[in-house]
Design a protein around this motif. Structure first.
Motif, PDB file in Angstrom:
ATOM      1  N   HIS A 199     -32.365 -23.905  53.874  1.00  0.00           N
ATOM      2  CA  HIS A 199     -31.356 -23.655  54.915  1.00  0.00           C
ATOM      3  C   HIS A 199     -30.062 -24.397  54.583  1.00  0.00           C
ATOM      4  O   HIS A 199     -28.969 -23.834  54.695  1.00  0.00           O
ATOM      5  CB  HIS A 199     -31.885 -24.093  56.283  1.00  0.00           C
ATOM      6  N   GLY A 200     -30.185 -25.637  54.148  1.00  0.00           N
ATOM      7  CA  GLY A 200     -29.018 -26.426  53.779  1.00  0.00           C
ATOM      8  C   GLY A 200     -28.261 -25.809  52.617  1.00  0.00           C
ATOM      9  O   GLY A 200     -27.036 -25.681  52.653  1.00  0.00           O
ATOM     10  N   ILE A 201     -28.991 -25.413  51.573  1.00  0.00           N
ATOM     11  CA  ILE A 201     -28.348 -24.788  50.408  1.00  0.00           C
ATOM     12  C   ILE A 201     -27.627 -23.506  50.821  1.00  0.00           C
ATOM     13  O   ILE A 201     -26.462 -23.296  50.472  1.00  0.00           O
ATOM     14  CB  ILE A 201     -29.385 -24.458  49.309  1.00  0.00           C
ATOM     15  N   LEU A 246     -29.191 -30.337  54.324  1.00  0.00           N
ATOM     16  CA  LEU A 246     -29.731 -30.371  52.966  1.00  0.00           C
ATOM     17  C   LEU A 246     -30.259 -31.761  52.624  1.00  0.00           C
ATOM     18  O   LEU A 246     -31.379 -31.896  52.101  1.00  0.00           O
ATOM     19  CB  LEU A 246     -28.678 -29.947  51.945  1.00  0.00           C
ATOM     20  N   VAL A 247     -29.475 -32.778  52.907  1.00  0.00           N
ATOM     21  CA  VAL A 247     -29.903 -34.153  52.601  1.00  0.00           C
ATOM     22  C   VAL A 247     -31.196 -34.486  53.346  1.00  0.00           C
ATOM     23  O   VAL A 247     -32.135 -35.043  52.762  1.00  0.00           O
ATOM     24  CB  VAL A 247     -28.782 -35.165  52.935  1.00  0.00           C
ATOM     25  N   TYR A 248     -31.277 -34.119  54.608  1.00  0.00           N
ATOM     26  CA  TYR A 248     -32.501 -34.395  55.359  1.00  0.00           C
ATOM     27  C   TYR A 248     -33.672 -33.603  54.785  1.00  0.00           C
ATOM     28  O   TYR A 248     -34.779 -34.138  54.643  1.00  0.00           O
ATOM     29  CB  TYR A 248     -32.333 -34.080  56.852  1.00  0.00           C
ATOM     30  N   GLY A 249     -33.433 -32.337  54.442  1.00  0.00           N
ATOM     31  CA  GLY A 249     -34.496 -31.520  53.841  1.00  0.00           C
ATOM     32  C   GLY A 249     -35.002 -32.119  52.547  1.00  0.00           C
ATOM     33  O   GLY A 249     -36.209 -32.143  52.283  1.00  0.00           O
ATOM     34  N   LEU A 250     -34.095 -32.648  51.734  1.00  0.00           N
ATOM     35  CA  LEU A 250     -34.497 -33.289  50.475  1.00  0.00           C
ATOM     36  C   LEU A 250     -35.225 -34.602  50.736  1.00  0.00           C
ATOM     37  O   LEU A 250     -36.212 -34.911  50.074  1.00  0.00           O
ATOM     38  CB  LEU A 250     -33.275 -33.529  49.585  1.00  0.00           C
ATOM     39  N   TRP A 251     -34.738 -35.371  51.675  1.00  0.00           N
ATOM     40  CA  TRP A 251     -35.372 -36.644  52.005  1.00  0.00           C
ATOM     41  C   TRP A 251     -36.798 -36.421  52.523  1.00  0.00           C
ATOM     42  O   TRP A 251     -37.731 -37.105  52.134  1.00  0.00           O
ATOM     43  CB  TRP A 251     -34.533 -37.392  53.051  1.00  0.00           C
ATOM     44  N   ASP A 252     -36.956 -35.410  53.391  1.00  0.00           N
ATOM     45  CA  ASP A 252     -38.250 -35.119  54.020  1.00  0.00           C
ATOM     46  C   ASP A 252     -39.128 -34.194  53.164  1.00  0.00           C
ATOM     47  O   ASP A 252     -40.258 -33.916  53.536  1.00  0.00           O
ATOM     48  CB  ASP A 252     -37.986 -34.465  55.386  1.00  0.00           C
ATOM     49  N   LEU A 253     -38.578 -33.726  52.036  1.00  0.00           N
ATOM     50  CA  LEU A 253     -39.256 -32.734  51.189  1.00  0.00           C
ATOM     51  C   LEU A 253     -39.664 -31.504  51.998  1.00  0.00           C
ATOM     52  O   LEU A 253     -40.757 -30.954  51.857  1.00  0.00           O
ATOM     53  CB  LEU A 253     -40.467 -33.356  50.481  1.00  0.00           C
ATOM     54  N   THR A 283     -20.090 -29.922  56.296  1.00  0.00           N
ATOM     55  CA  THR A 283     -20.658 -31.258  56.510  1.00  0.00           C
ATOM     56  C   THR A 283     -22.031 -31.166  57.161  1.00  0.00           C
ATOM     57  O   THR A 283     -22.985 -31.817  56.710  1.00  0.00           O
ATOM     58  CB  THR A 283     -19.702 -32.106  57.377  1.00  0.00           C
ATOM     59  N   ILE A 284     -22.149 -30.358  58.198  1.00  0.00           N
ATOM     60  CA  ILE A 284     -23.447 -30.184  58.870  1.00  0.00           C
ATOM     61  C   ILE A 284     -24.460 -29.605  57.888  1.00  0.00           C
ATOM     62  O   ILE A 284     -25.615 -30.056  57.823  1.00  0.00           O
ATOM     63  CB  ILE A 284     -23.297 -29.290  60.120  1.00  0.00           C
ATOM     64  N   SER A 285     -24.040 -28.627  57.104  1.00  0.00           N
ATOM     65  CA  SER A 285     -24.930 -28.027  56.101  1.00  0.00           C
ATOM     66  C   SER A 285     -25.391 -29.065  55.088  1.00  0.00           C
ATOM     67  O   SER A 285     -26.566 -29.094  54.700  1.00  0.00           O
ATOM     68  CB  SER A 285     -24.210 -26.884  55.369  1.00  0.00           C
ATOM     69  N   ILE A 330     -24.598 -24.286  52.968  1.00  0.00           N
ATOM     70  CA  ILE A 330     -23.512 -24.854  52.159  1.00  0.00           C
ATOM     71  C   ILE A 330     -22.803 -23.747  51.386  1.00  0.00           C
ATOM     72  O   ILE A 330     -21.574 -23.666  51.380  1.00  0.00           O
ATOM     73  CB  ILE A 330     -24.039 -25.931  51.187  1.00  0.00           C
ATOM     74  N   TYR A 331     -23.568 -22.895  50.731  1.00  0.00           N
ATOM     75  CA  TYR A 331     -22.952 -21.831  49.943  1.00  0.00           C
ATOM     76  C   TYR A 331     -22.145 -20.862  50.823  1.00  0.00           C
ATOM     77  O   TYR A 331     -21.030 -20.476  50.463  1.00  0.00           O
ATOM     78  CB  TYR A 331     -23.986 -21.072  49.119  1.00  0.00           C
ATOM     79  N   LEU A 332     -22.695 -20.488  51.960  1.00  0.00           N
ATOM     80  CA  LEU A 332     -21.972 -19.562  52.839  1.00  0.00           C
ATOM     81  C   LEU A 332     -20.686 -20.190  53.368  1.00  0.00           C
ATOM     82  O   LEU A 332     -19.619 -19.570  53.346  1.00  0.00           O
ATOM     83  CB  LEU A 332     -22.868 -19.108  53.994  1.00  0.00           C
TER      84      LEU A 332
END
Length: 161
Positions: free
Chosen positions: A133-135, A119-126, A113-115, A138-140
């Motif tokens: 880091h999010g990707i 990711l969502v914030y990274g995508l929102w902020d480009l 969930t934190i990951s 999430i994968y790990l």
């Protein structure tokens, strides 16, 4: 309706479809979708609102993927056992899971969930670094979660013998 039932309904995961989703082709093709989702969302920079077309197509793929493949000939593969472990976990209200799995699974769900939020914030902020880091996170955490599901499956099957 709780989250588990909602997810089961969205993904049409009845007993038959769980077994189809245990096909390694289903597991790995679905698992490989995240970078395409990220690229589709990021594409808003280049194609504006048209980015919603690939995002929608990928969401449809994620939803229908578990039903597209045949049941595997064997459930001995790691990926198949991970899905069968998820199935056991999703039915934990009906059939309790061994207590040694509860805390690690809870922690792994929190990490996922934190990951996802990163990711969502990274995508929102480009923000490339937060997105990567999010990707990665999430994968790990997902791989660790799936490995735990294999362990859960093996423990439950061993108890049933």
């Amino acid at each position: 309706m709780n989250l588990n039932k909602l997810l089961l309904n969205i993904f049409s995961l009845n007993d038959e479809n769980w077994l189809k989703h245990a096909n390694p082709c289903s597991v790995w093709s679905r698992f490989a979708t995240l970078p395409f989702v990220v690229l589709a969302v990021w594409s808003r920079v280049w194609i504006g609102w048209y980015c919603l077309i690939p995002v929608a197509l990928l969401m449809i793929w994620i939803v229908i993927n578990p039903t597209l493949f045949k049941k595997p000939k064997t459930y001995e593969r790691w990926s198949s056992r991970s899905v069968l472990g998820e199935r056991i976990y999703m039915k934990r209200k009906e059939t309790p899971i061994p207590s040694k799995h509860k805390l690690p699974i809870f922690i792994l769900n929190i990490l996922q969930t934190i990951s996802g939020l990163i990711l969502v914030y990274g995508l929102w902020d480009l923000n490339v670094y937060l997105t990567l880091h999010g990707i990665t996170s999430i994968y790990l955490s997902k791989m660790w979660f799936l490995d735990r599901m294999v362990w859960l499956y093996e423990d439950v099957m061993e108890e049933g013998k």
